[in-house]
Design an enzyme around this catalytic site. Structure first.
Site, PDB file in Angstrom:
ATOM      1  N   SER A  27       0.841  -1.200   0.000  1.00 54.11           N
ATOM      2  CA  SER A  27       0.000   0.000   0.000  1.00 54.11           C
ATOM      3  C   SER A  27       0.870   1.242   0.000  1.00 54.11           C
ATOM      4  O   SER A  27       1.943   1.263   0.624  1.00 54.11           O
ATOM      5  CB  SER A  27      -0.877   0.031   1.254  1.00 54.11           C
ATOM      6  OG  SER A  27      -1.515   1.293   1.354  1.00 54.11           O
ATOM      7  N   TYR A  58      -1.732  -1.358  10.221  1.00 48.70           N
ATOM      8  CA  TYR A  58      -1.841  -1.536   8.768  1.00 48.70           C
ATOM      9  C   TYR A  58      -0.520  -1.201   8.071  1.00 48.70           C
ATOM     10  O   TYR A  58      -0.021  -1.951   7.237  1.00 48.70           O
ATOM     11  CB  TYR A  58      -2.965  -0.635   8.246  1.00 48.70           C
ATOM     12  CG  TYR A  58      -3.188  -0.735   6.754  1.00 48.70           C
ATOM     13  CD1 TYR A  58      -3.847  -1.830   6.206  1.00 48.70           C
ATOM     14  CD2 TYR A  58      -2.750   0.269   5.897  1.00 48.70           C
ATOM     15  CE1 TYR A  58      -4.067  -1.926   4.840  1.00 48.70           C
ATOM     16  CE2 TYR A  58      -2.971   0.184   4.524  1.00 48.70           C
ATOM     17  CZ  TYR A  58      -3.629  -0.911   4.008  1.00 48.70           C
ATOM     18  OH  TYR A  58      -3.841  -1.004   2.649  1.00 48.70           O
TER      19      TYR A  58
HETATM   20  P1  NAI Z   1     -11.948  -4.988  -0.151  1.00 50.51           P
HETATM   21  O1  NAI Z   1     -12.264  -4.883   1.307  1.00 50.51           O
HETATM   22  O2  NAI Z   1     -12.854  -4.350  -1.120  1.00 50.51           O
HETATM   23  O3  NAI Z   1     -11.786  -6.546  -0.532  1.00 50.51           O
HETATM   24  C1  NAI Z   1     -10.942  -7.371   0.240  1.00 50.51           C
HETATM   25  C2  NAI Z   1     -11.288  -8.833  -0.003  1.00 50.51           C
HETATM   26  O4  NAI Z   1     -10.422  -9.615   0.850  1.00 50.51           O
HETATM   27  C3  NAI Z   1     -12.733  -9.180   0.383  1.00 50.51           C
HETATM   28  O5  NAI Z   1     -13.334  -9.936  -0.658  1.00 50.51           O
HETATM   29  C4  NAI Z   1     -12.581 -10.008   1.665  1.00 50.51           C
HETATM   30  O6  NAI Z   1     -13.601 -10.979   1.832  1.00 50.51           O
HETATM   31  C5  NAI Z   1     -11.198 -10.644   1.453  1.00 50.51           C
HETATM   32  N1  NAI Z   1     -10.602 -11.078   2.712  1.00 50.51           N
HETATM   33  C6  NAI Z   1     -10.437 -10.339   3.847  1.00 50.51           C
HETATM   34  N2  NAI Z   1      -9.920 -11.104   4.814  1.00 50.51           N
HETATM   35  C7  NAI Z   1      -9.740 -12.349   4.288  1.00 50.51           C
HETATM   36  C8  NAI Z   1      -9.261 -13.571   4.817  1.00 50.51           C
HETATM   37  N3  NAI Z   1      -8.858 -13.708   6.091  1.00 50.51           N
HETATM   38  N4  NAI Z   1      -9.210 -14.662   3.992  1.00 50.51           N
HETATM   39  C9  NAI Z   1      -9.637 -14.548   2.704  1.00 50.51           C
HETATM   40  N5  NAI Z   1     -10.118 -13.420   2.167  1.00 50.51           N
HETATM   41  C10 NAI Z   1     -10.171 -12.324   2.951  1.00 50.51           C
HETATM   42  O7  NAI Z   1     -10.453  -4.458  -0.289  1.00 50.51           O
HETATM   43  P2  NAI Z   1      -9.683  -3.711  -1.492  1.00 50.51           P
HETATM   44  O8  NAI Z   1      -9.836  -2.267  -1.324  1.00 50.51           O
HETATM   45  O9  NAI Z   1      -9.989  -4.365  -2.777  1.00 50.51           O
HETATM   46  O10 NAI Z   1      -8.167  -4.042  -1.077  1.00 50.51           O
HETATM   47  C11 NAI Z   1      -7.481  -5.189  -1.555  1.00 50.51           C
HETATM   48  C12 NAI Z   1      -6.030  -5.096  -1.088  1.00 50.51           C
HETATM   49  O11 NAI Z   1      -5.466  -3.877  -1.581  1.00 50.51           O
HETATM   50  C13 NAI Z   1      -5.859  -5.065   0.431  1.00 50.51           C
HETATM   51  O12 NAI Z   1      -4.706  -5.791   0.775  1.00 50.51           O
HETATM   52  C14 NAI Z   1      -5.672  -3.589   0.728  1.00 50.51           C
HETATM   53  O13 NAI Z   1      -4.937  -3.364   1.905  1.00 50.51           O
HETATM   54  C15 NAI Z   1      -4.885  -3.163  -0.503  1.00 50.51           C
HETATM   55  N6  NAI Z   1      -4.968  -1.729  -0.754  1.00 50.51           N
HETATM   56  C16 NAI Z   1      -6.186  -1.151  -1.087  1.00 50.51           C
HETATM   57  C17 NAI Z   1      -6.247   0.200  -1.313  1.00 50.51           C
HETATM   58  C18 NAI Z   1      -7.511   0.883  -1.696  1.00 50.51           C
HETATM   59  O14 NAI Z   1      -7.509   2.127  -1.742  1.00 50.51           O
HETATM   60  N7  NAI Z   1      -8.581   0.171  -1.989  1.00 50.51           N
HETATM   61  C19 NAI Z   1      -5.043   1.061  -1.179  1.00 50.51           C
HETATM   62  C20 NAI Z   1      -3.847   0.343  -0.857  1.00 50.51           C
HETATM   63  C21 NAI Z   1      -3.823  -1.005  -0.649  1.00 50.51           C
END
Ligand code: NAI
Length: 233
Positions: free
Chosen positions: A125, A138
């Site tokens: 991130s 985080y």
């Molecule tokens: P989101 O919350 O929309 O989706 C995350 C997905 O991960 C969900 O489908 C959830 O069910 C799954 N998940 C969570 N815990 C889990 C577990 N223990 N086992 C299996 N699946 C699990 O998140 P988003 O925004 O798509 O983020 C994805 C990645 O990108 C994360 O690692 C986040 O930290 C990173 N990120 C996101 C940013 C953003 O602005 N959206 C910015 C920087 C990094």
């Protein structure tokens, strides 16, 4: 083990929504067979659970006989002030965001090594560069991913395996849209970006697609910042 599947096979963690879903869609369009590991899916896989991960990876190996690509994307980003952050909340973020990267990488590595081919892409991130407020847990987890990537890349290269990270900036996903703290920051950050629009999951997926391709064979241990030119690192 079944006969080896024709065409590349990928595992995408957290692929049910957001960035992971866009990566899944993009890799599928690239001709990759994608298996999603996500607690939200019907065949729930919890990437913090060593037994779940081992069983799910064994299932992929049984079905296809190969794993070419691993995208460690699953993550959570709760905002908690340091004063209020207890050890359980710290552990939950570190386990979900960092232990999962270890567990999934460890599970696929022997097969990648045996086949002398692999692409591991870890989702860090841009928070690591800015040290967001109320995000010690985080930011530590995402910095840990960068260190893990560099160290694993060093040894993996001689086995035909590359390991890279991507650092998304602010990306419009269900996770962000559900977080009042994240949403409150969005417009201000967009206005500071060189490219002043909201980041889309597809912006990250395009970069992951390249890093996951055979063409990216001379790039490893790198971190690619994808934030619309918010910070230059
Ligand atoms: P989101 O919350 O929309 O989706 C995350 C997905 O991960 C969900 O489908 C959830 O069910 C799954 N998940 C969570 N815990 C889990 C577990 N223990 N086992 C299996 N699946 C699990 O998140 P988003 O925004 O798509 O983020 C994805 C990645 O990108 C994360 O690692 C986040 O930290 C990173 N990120 C996101 C940013 C953003 O602005 N959206 C910015 C920087 C990094």
């Amino acid at each position: 083990m079944t006969a080896t599947h024709k065409g590349p096979v990928a595992i995408v963690t957290g692929g049910r929504q957001g960035i992971g879903q866009a990566v899944t869609d993009r890799l599928t369009r690239d001709g990759v067979t994608v298996e999603v590991f996500d607690i939200g899916c019907e065949a729930s896989v919890d990437v913090t659970d060593p037994e779940d991960v081992a069983a799910a990876v064994s299932g992929v190996v049984r079905r296809y006989g190969r794993i070419d690509i691993l995208v460690n994307n699953a993550g959570i980003f709760p905002h908690v002030a340091f004063d209020e952050l207890d050890f359980a909340a710290w552990r939950r973020v570190l386990t979900t965001n960092l232990d999962s990267v270890f567990l999934c990488s460890k599970a696929v590595y022997p097969l990648m090594k045996q086949r002398r081919y692999g692409r591991i892409i870890n989702v860090s991130s841009s928070a690591f560069f800015v040290g967001d407020f109320d995000m010690t847990h985080y930011t530590a987890s995402k910095g840990g991913i960068i260190g893990f990537t560099r160290s694993l890349a060093k040894g993996a290269g001689r086995h035909g395996i590359t390991v890279n990270s991507v650092a998304p900036g602010f990306i419009e996903t269900p996770g962000v849209l559900a977080s009042p703290e994240e949403l409150a920051l969005f417009d201000e950050i967009v206005s500071e970006q060189s490219i002043p629009r909201r980041g889309r999951p597809e912006d990250i997926a395009a970069c992951v697609s390249y890093l996951a391709s055979p063409e990216a064979s001379f790039i490893t241990g790198q971190l690619i910042n994808i934030d619309g030119g918010h910070r230059f690192v």
